[in-house]
Design a protein around this motif. Structure first.
Motif, PDB file in Angstrom:
ATOM      1  N   LYS A  90       0.806  -1.215   0.000  1.00  0.00           N
ATOM      2  CA  LYS A  90       0.000   0.000   0.000  1.00  0.00           C
ATOM      3  C   LYS A  90       0.842   1.271   0.000  1.00  0.00           C
ATOM      4  O   LYS A  90       0.499   2.244  -0.653  1.00  0.00           O
ATOM      5  N   SER A  91       1.945   1.266   0.763  1.00  0.00           N
ATOM      6  CA  SER A  91       2.715   2.500   0.930  1.00  0.00           C
ATOM      7  C   SER A  91       3.966   2.575   0.071  1.00  0.00           C
ATOM      8  O   SER A  91       4.566   3.637  -0.039  1.00  0.00           O
ATOM      9  N   GLY A  92       4.384   1.464  -0.530  1.00  0.00           N
ATOM     10  CA  GLY A  92       5.606   1.456  -1.332  1.00  0.00           C
ATOM     11  C   GLY A  92       6.832   1.237  -0.466  1.00  0.00           C
ATOM     12  O   GLY A  92       6.739   1.086   0.749  1.00  0.00           O
ATOM     13  N   THR A  93       7.983   1.227  -1.102  1.00  0.00           N
ATOM     14  CA  THR A  93       9.243   1.047  -0.383  1.00  0.00           C
ATOM     15  C   THR A  93      10.143   2.249  -0.633  1.00  0.00           C
ATOM     16  O   THR A  93       9.981   2.968  -1.609  1.00  0.00           O
ATOM     17  N   GLN A 122      13.278   6.503   7.517  1.00  0.00           N
ATOM     18  CA  GLN A 122      12.871   6.659   8.910  1.00  0.00           C
ATOM     19  C   GLN A 122      11.375   6.967   9.020  1.00  0.00           C
ATOM     20  O   GLN A 122      10.691   6.443   9.896  1.00  0.00           O
ATOM     21  N   ARG A 123      10.870   7.819   8.151  1.00  0.00           N
ATOM     22  CA  ARG A 123       9.443   8.161   8.171  1.00  0.00           C
ATOM     23  C   ARG A 123       8.593   6.913   7.931  1.00  0.00           C
ATOM     24  O   ARG A 123       7.646   6.638   8.663  1.00  0.00           O
ATOM     25  N   LYS A 124       8.954   6.150   6.910  1.00  0.00           N
ATOM     26  CA  LYS A 124       8.201   4.944   6.588  1.00  0.00           C
ATOM     27  C   LYS A 124       8.318   3.913   7.703  1.00  0.00           C
ATOM     28  O   LYS A 124       7.347   3.271   8.091  1.00  0.00           O
ATOM     29  N   PHE A 125       9.516   3.756   8.237  1.00  0.00           N
ATOM     30  CA  PHE A 125       9.766   2.817   9.323  1.00  0.00           C
ATOM     31  C   PHE A 125       8.892   3.152  10.537  1.00  0.00           C
ATOM     32  O   PHE A 125       8.268   2.275  11.137  1.00  0.00           O
ATOM     33  N   THR A 126       8.825   4.428  10.878  1.00  0.00           N
ATOM     34  CA  THR A 126       8.017   4.869  12.020  1.00  0.00           C
ATOM     35  C   THR A 126       6.534   4.583  11.782  1.00  0.00           C
ATOM     36  O   THR A 126       5.837   4.067  12.661  1.00  0.00           O
ATOM     37  N   PHE A 185      -5.915   0.266  12.477  1.00  0.00           N
ATOM     38  CA  PHE A 185      -5.792   1.492  11.700  1.00  0.00           C
ATOM     39  C   PHE A 185      -4.922   1.240  10.470  1.00  0.00           C
ATOM     40  O   PHE A 185      -4.103   0.336  10.455  1.00  0.00           O
ATOM     41  N   ASP A 186      -5.081   2.089   9.456  1.00  0.00           N
ATOM     42  CA  ASP A 186      -4.280   1.976   8.244  1.00  0.00           C
ATOM     43  C   ASP A 186      -3.394   3.208   8.127  1.00  0.00           C
ATOM     44  O   ASP A 186      -3.865   4.304   7.845  1.00  0.00           O
ATOM     45  N   PHE A 187      -2.093   3.021   8.366  1.00  0.00           N
ATOM     46  CA  PHE A 187      -1.131   4.119   8.299  1.00  0.00           C
ATOM     47  C   PHE A 187      -0.409   4.173   6.955  1.00  0.00           C
ATOM     48  O   PHE A 187       0.495   4.977   6.773  1.00  0.00           O
ATOM     49  N   SER A 188      -0.790   3.326   5.986  1.00  0.00           N
ATOM     50  CA  SER A 188      -0.044   3.211   4.738  1.00  0.00           C
ATOM     51  C   SER A 188      -0.037   4.489   3.907  1.00  0.00           C
ATOM     52  O   SER A 188       0.903   4.729   3.154  1.00  0.00           O
ATOM     53  N   SER A 189      -1.044   5.325   4.030  1.00  0.00           N
ATOM     54  CA  SER A 189      -1.054   6.572   3.259  1.00  0.00           C
ATOM     55  C   SER A 189      -0.913   7.802   4.158  1.00  0.00           C
ATOM     56  O   SER A 189      -1.098   8.923   3.702  1.00  0.00           O
ATOM     57  N   ALA A 190      -0.543   7.581   5.413  1.00  0.00           N
ATOM     58  CA  ALA A 190      -0.360   8.695   6.348  1.00  0.00           C
ATOM     59  C   ALA A 190       0.955   9.406   6.071  1.00  0.00           C
ATOM     60  O   ALA A 190       1.856   8.859   5.453  1.00  0.00           O
ATOM     61  N   SER A 191       1.037  10.648   6.515  1.00  0.00           N
ATOM     62  CA  SER A 191       2.302  11.372   6.449  1.00  0.00           C
ATOM     63  C   SER A 191       2.740  11.640   7.879  1.00  0.00           C
ATOM     64  O   SER A 191       1.938  11.583   8.808  1.00  0.00           O
ATOM     65  N   GLY A 202       7.740  15.982  12.412  1.00  0.00           N
ATOM     66  CA  GLY A 202       8.246  16.037  13.773  1.00  0.00           C
ATOM     67  C   GLY A 202       9.427  15.104  13.982  1.00  0.00           C
ATOM     68  O   GLY A 202      10.171  14.803  13.070  1.00  0.00           O
ATOM     69  N   ASN A 203       9.579  14.630  15.216  1.00  0.00           N
ATOM     70  CA  ASN A 203      10.713  13.784  15.584  1.00  0.00           C
ATOM     71  C   ASN A 203      10.384  12.333  15.294  1.00  0.00           C
ATOM     72  O   ASN A 203       9.703  11.685  16.072  1.00  0.00           O
ATOM     73  N   TYR A 204      10.845  11.823  14.203  1.00  0.00           N
ATOM     74  CA  TYR A 204      10.601  10.434  13.836  1.00  0.00           C
ATOM     75  C   TYR A 204      11.882   9.620  13.834  1.00  0.00           C
ATOM     76  O   TYR A 204      11.874   8.450  13.555  1.00  0.00           O
ATOM     77  N   GLU A 205      13.012  10.246  14.136  1.00  0.00           N
ATOM     78  CA  GLU A 205      14.278   9.525  14.152  1.00  0.00           C
ATOM     79  C   GLU A 205      14.235   8.382  15.150  1.00  0.00           C
ATOM     80  O   GLU A 205      13.769   8.538  16.272  1.00  0.00           O
ATOM     81  N   ASN A 206      14.690   7.216  14.706  1.00  0.00           N
ATOM     82  CA  ASN A 206      14.693   6.000  15.530  1.00  0.00           C
ATOM     83  C   ASN A 206      13.298   5.655  16.050  1.00  0.00           C
ATOM     84  O   ASN A 206      13.135   5.236  17.185  1.00  0.00           O
ATOM     85  N   GLY A 207      12.275   5.837  15.218  1.00  0.00           N
ATOM     86  CA  GLY A 207      10.927   5.463  15.613  1.00  0.00           C
ATOM     87  C   GLY A 207      10.306   6.415  16.591  1.00  0.00           C
ATOM     88  O   GLY A 207       9.588   6.001  17.498  1.00  0.00           O
ATOM     89  N   GLY A 208      10.522   7.701  16.430  1.00  0.00           N
ATOM     90  CA  GLY A 208      10.047   8.730  17.352  1.00  0.00           C
ATOM     91  C   GLY A 208       8.542   8.885  17.368  1.00  0.00           C
ATOM     92  O   GLY A 208       7.804   7.931  17.334  1.00  0.00           O
ATOM     93  N   TYR A 209       8.079  10.091  17.355  1.00  0.00           N
ATOM     94  CA  TYR A 209       6.672  10.390  17.563  1.00  0.00           C
ATOM     95  C   TYR A 209       6.064  11.058  16.352  1.00  0.00           C
ATOM     96  O   TYR A 209       6.728  11.771  15.626  1.00  0.00           O
TER      97      TYR A 209
END
Length: 152
Positions: free
Chosen positions: A8-11, A120-124, A135-141, A144-151
């Motif tokens: 759904k979200s690509g690689t 990192q964004r996709k990983f988070t 929930f479906d996060f595949s098309s979410a953006s 903020g702080n997403y480094e290493n699976g942030g928030y």
């Protein structure tokens, strides 16, 4: 879970001289372009918990220590259409794993800054998908702080 999310979200791929690699929360996928007509017995792929190599006859595509440990029992490789070697490396740390900064410990095959940012964004988002299966996060953006699976 990961494959449906990826569909759904690509690689986010990191291009290399020999092909590309990308990652999900649970695995690293390495694709090596080999000459068309290559036979399986000509390919040598060796996977250990911290090392991987890929050779074709006398040509070494890569041979190095991995950025993090992998589960050798769940890691496999295949030759597809006699022109693509696909290596699936199962991350040893699945539930609290990190986004690999490079394929190899020495920093070789590291993505550029923009590509790593996208990884990192996709990983988070994928980690949020695993934690919240309803929930479906595949098309979410994400911002903020997403480094290493942030928030989010």
């Amino acid at each position: 879970m990961s494959s449906n999310f990826d569909e759904k979200s690509g690689t986010v791929e990191c291009k290399t001289d020999w092909g590309l690699w990308y990652q999900t929360a649970e695995e690293i996928v390495v694709e090596v372009q080999v000459p068309e007509g290559t036979r399986g017995k000509e390919v040598s792929v060796k996977i250990s918990h911290n090392h991987v190599s890929c050779k074709l006859k006398d040509k070494v595509y890569f041979d190095g220590d991995l950025f993090e440990f992998v589960d050798t029992e769940e890691s496999v490789w295949s030759l597809e259409d006699r022109k693509l070697v696909r290596i699936l490396l199962a991350k040893a740390k699945k539930t609290n794993g990190t986004c690999w900064k490079s394929l190899f410990l020495d920093g070789s095959c590291a993505p550029d800054e923009w590509t790593f940012d996208q990884m990192q964004r996709k990983f988070t988002l994928e980690k949020y998908q695993v934690q919240n299966p309803g929930f479906d996060f595949s098309s979410a953006s994400i911002s903020g702080n997403y480094e290493n699976g942030g928030y989010i």
